[in-house]
Structure formats: structure tokens, C-alpha cells
Design an enzyme around this catalytic site. Structure first.
Site, mmCIF file in Angstrom:
data_model
loop_
_atom_site.group_PDB
_atom_site.id
_atom_site.type_symbol
_atom_site.label_atom_id
_atom_site.label_comp_id
_atom_site.label_asym_id
_atom_site.label_seq_id
_atom_site.Cartn_x
_atom_site.Cartn_y
_atom_site.Cartn_z
ATOM 1 N N ARG A 39 0.855 -1.185 0.000
ATOM 2 C CA ARG A 39 0.000 0.000 0.000
ATOM 3 C C ARG A 39 0.895 1.241 0.000
ATOM 4 O O ARG A 39 1.999 1.224 0.546
ATOM 5 C CB ARG A 39 -0.894 0.029 1.247
ATOM 6 C CG ARG A 39 -2.062 -0.937 1.195
ATOM 7 C CD ARG A 39 -3.115 -0.486 0.177
ATOM 8 N NE ARG A 39 -4.247 -1.390 0.116
ATOM 9 C CZ ARG A 39 -4.420 -2.356 -0.795
ATOM 10 N NH1 ARG A 39 -3.516 -2.550 -1.744
ATOM 11 N NH2 ARG A 39 -5.491 -3.116 -0.777
ATOM 12 N N HIS A 49 -1.632 0.941 -9.726
ATOM 13 C CA HIS A 49 -2.272 -0.064 -8.856
ATOM 14 C C HIS A 49 -2.871 -1.200 -9.696
ATOM 15 O O HIS A 49 -4.065 -1.503 -9.614
ATOM 16 C CB HIS A 49 -3.352 0.598 -7.982
ATOM 17 C CG HIS A 49 -3.704 -0.207 -6.771
ATOM 18 N ND1 HIS A 49 -3.998 0.364 -5.555
ATOM 19 C CD2 HIS A 49 -3.817 -1.545 -6.568
ATOM 20 C CE1 HIS A 49 -4.278 -0.581 -4.666
ATOM 21 N NE2 HIS A 49 -4.178 -1.761 -5.268
#
Ligand code: NDP
Ligand code: OXD
Length: 308
Positions: free
Chosen positions: A223, A271
Site C-alpha cells: 500500500r 495499482h
């Protein structure tokens, strides 16, 4: 039985079809067409929803439409509602593919060659064989384990760092905070596959970078908030870190002026390292329904005390 889908709208049709094929008895509803909210027992969501229990008083299971659950406030969820991650083998294979790409890009100096190409410079660099390159994975979970397994046949010297001891065939698993710096000191390329928790937030910071060998490469597929971005920027600018492949950022998408967009030592992707594979995810839901009927514990539940 009714399941409400509240994740990526463009994938809803694929989910509907997969449920139709696998569990036609399950009523599939798609946000915002909730119908009678009291009938919603299962929810598939990617983003947190305020007043969840007020809206769905009979909710039994919240399925995170992904591997991470850091987006949810776990203290908001009553104990009788299970939180389940929709992970499967295909998701791990796709992640391993990205990790291999990122490690090879750093290993074979692709960031340098991109700069050379832009500047029309033909400048071969010395080749370092894979067996001389030490690659370490932080987080030996569903994704980290397979990534390591897929990296091994490429010949790298591999190692891992994890909260609890785990078997790494042919190599070593460093364990816990006490062994973090020893682990980092032998990573020429560091891959982050940790979940985001209070303990791991900001774990890739100036002191982490200082513990790595000079010029080490970083791959962040966990993350964005694992990285203290200003520390990484300084480390890249000073050469402490030689290059970074970043699939996740604290703010996605980043502001147009974000320095990583144009940083010559950063390879940025939006992502996409992996994502939920609908068939596998539906399989988890259906197998969990079956397990619940038999009074067995659900698969892929999140341990709220650990936050992952
Ligand atoms: P898992 O929950 O299966 O594994 C997490 C691993 O991290 C476990 O081995 C755990 O240790 C270890 N860990 C957790 N906390 C610590 C800590 N404080 N110190 C050391 N080790 C720790 O997760 P997954 O492998 O399925 O996924 C990992 C993360 O990858 C997700 O949370 C998500 O953020 C990210 N992800 C990113 C994607 C992308 O496209 N970029 C796609 C999918 C996921 P232990 O074994 O002891 O419990
Ligand atoms: C996930 C992700 O957690 O896509 O599934 O990042």
C-alpha cells in the site's frame, strides 16, 4: 439469501454471471438497487460505507473485494459480522508476474536504459548475474509466498521477513522487528507485500533505506502508506536507493505535480499489480456459504486483532 455488490460497477455484470453459474439460488443485487435492505446478508464492497449496520441490520459477512482490508474501520464492524478477503491463487499468480517484472526491471537496470534512450545515449552497463543479486520479500502471506516461489527459479538469492516464522525452502525467513535490519542489510532488491496496519504504516522510511545496501532497489506492491514518500524521494535523490518500482501510492491517482510522476529513478504503475479474479472470488463466497451451513469456520477471514 441475498448478496449485494458494491464494488467496481464496470465489473458487476461479470460478477452477476459468475454467481448465476456457480450459485443460482443466491439473489445477486447491485448497488444502488438494494431492494429490501433487511434481506442483505452478504456484502461485497471495496470502499467503506458509513452506518453500515444501520443500513444492513442483518448483515452476516462483509467481503472485501480485494486482498487488503485497510480501507475499512474494523472497530465499526460488530463481532458477529465476519470480514472476509476475496483472495485466490490466480490473484497471487498475477501478483507474482508483476513482482518478477519489477525485480527484473531493477536487476537489469531498465531505469538507466530508459534515461539513456530518452537522451539517445548507447551506454551498456555491467551485467550482474542473478545469483549475485539478493532479493528479499517483506510479508510472507498469500501473495508474498508465491512471489518468492516464482522468483527462486530465476536464480536470485532470496530471503523473506515476516511477523511469524515461516518455511522458505532453500533460504531464510527473518522474523519480527528485532531481525528487520539484519534482513534489510542483505537486500539488493526489497519487495513490500505487507498488509497495511498500524504496525506497518510508514515502514519504508529513512531508517529502512539507511539499513539497505547503498543503491538498493525497492518494489512497493503493498500500500502507498507503507512508504514515507518524502524519505523515499530523498533516498532516490541521494542514490541511497537506486530505483523504485511503485504500484501503489498514498494518494491514487497522485496530484499532477507529484514528484514521482517524472522522477527518473521511479517506475510508476496505477495499482495494477494484481486484482481480484471474479471466478476465484465467487468460489470463496460459495464455499463459505457451504461451510457456514455445515457450522465450519469461514475461509479467508480477517483477524481483527492483527488488522489483516
Ligand atoms: P496476507 O494476509 O495473506 O499476508 C500478510 C503477511 O504479512 C503475513 O505473512 C503476515 O505475517 C505478514 N505481516 C503482517 N504484519 C506484519 C508485521 N508487522 N511484520 C512482519 N510481517 C507482517 O496478505 P496477502 O499476501 O494476501 O496481501 C498482502 C497485501 O498486498 C494486501 O494487504 C494488500 O495491501 C496488497 N495487495 C496489493 C495489490 C496490488 O495490486 N498492488 C493487490 C492485492 C494485494 P504472519 O504470517 O505472521 O501473519
Ligand atoms: C487488493 C488490491 O487489495 O487490489 O486486492 O490492492
Amino acid at each position: 439469501m441475498c448478496i449485494l455488490y458494491m464494488a467496481e460497477p464496470s465489473s458487476a455484470a461479470e460478477w452477476r454471471q459468475a454467481f448465476l453459474e456457480r450459485a443460482p439460488e443466491l439473489q445477486f443485487r447491485e448497488w444502488p438497487e438494494v431492494g429490501d435492505a433487511r434481506e442483505v446478508q452478504y456484502l461485497i464492497a471495496w470502499k467503506p460505507m458509513p452506518q453500515l449496520m444501520e443500513q444492513f441490520p442483518n448483515l452476516k459477512v462483509l467481503y472485501s473485494a480485494g486482498a487488503g482490508v485497510d480501507q475499512f474501520d474494523l472497530s465499526d464492524l460488530p463481532d458477529h459480522v465476519s470480514l472476509v478477503r476475496l483472495v485466490d491463487g490466480a490473484m497471487a499468480e498475477i501478483m507474482a508476474e508483476y513482482v518478477i517484472f519489477a525485480v527484473l526491471a531493477l536487476h537489469r537496470d531498465i531505469l538507466d536504459y530508459q534515461i539513456s534512450q530518452r537522451d539517445r545515449v548507447w551506454a551498456p552497463l555491467p551485467i550482474i548475474p542473478a545469483y549475485e543479486r539478493r532479493v528479499g520479500v517483506m510479508g510472507l502471506g498469500n501473495l508474498g509466498q508465491l512471489a518468492l516461489e516464482r522468483l527462486q527459479p530465476l536464480g536470485f538469492q532470496i530471503s523473506a521477513w515476516n511477523r511469524s516464522p515461516k518455511e522458505v525452502p532453500g533460504s531464510r525467513c527473518f522474523v519480527g522487528v528485532d531481525q528487520l535490519h539484519a534482513f534489510l542489510g542483505q537486500c539488493d532488491i526489497l519487495i513490500n507485500l505487507l498488509p497495511l496496519t498500524p504496525e506497518t504504516t510508514g515502514i519504508l522510511n529513512a531508517s529502512t533505506f539507511a539499513a539497505l545496501p547503498e543503491g538498493a532497489g525497492i518494489v512497493n506492491v503493498g500500500r502507498g502508506a507503507h512508504v514515507v514518500e518524502k524519505d523515499l524521494l530523498t533516498a532516490l535523490d541521494t542514490g541511497r536507493v537506486g530505483g523504485a518500482v511503485l504500484d501503489v501510492l498514498d494518494q491514487e491517482p497522485p496530484q499532477p505535480e507529484h514528484p514521482f510522476w517524472r522522477h527518473p529513478r521511479v517506475l510508476l504503475t496505477p495499482h495494477i499489480a494484481s486484482n481480484v479474479q471474479v471466478k476465484g472470488a465467487v468460489d470463496v463466497v460459495v464455499r463459505n456459504l457451504d461451510r457456514a451451513c455445515k457450522g465450519l469456520p469461514l475461509m479467508n477471514t480477517v483477524d481483527r486483532s492483527k488488522g489483516y
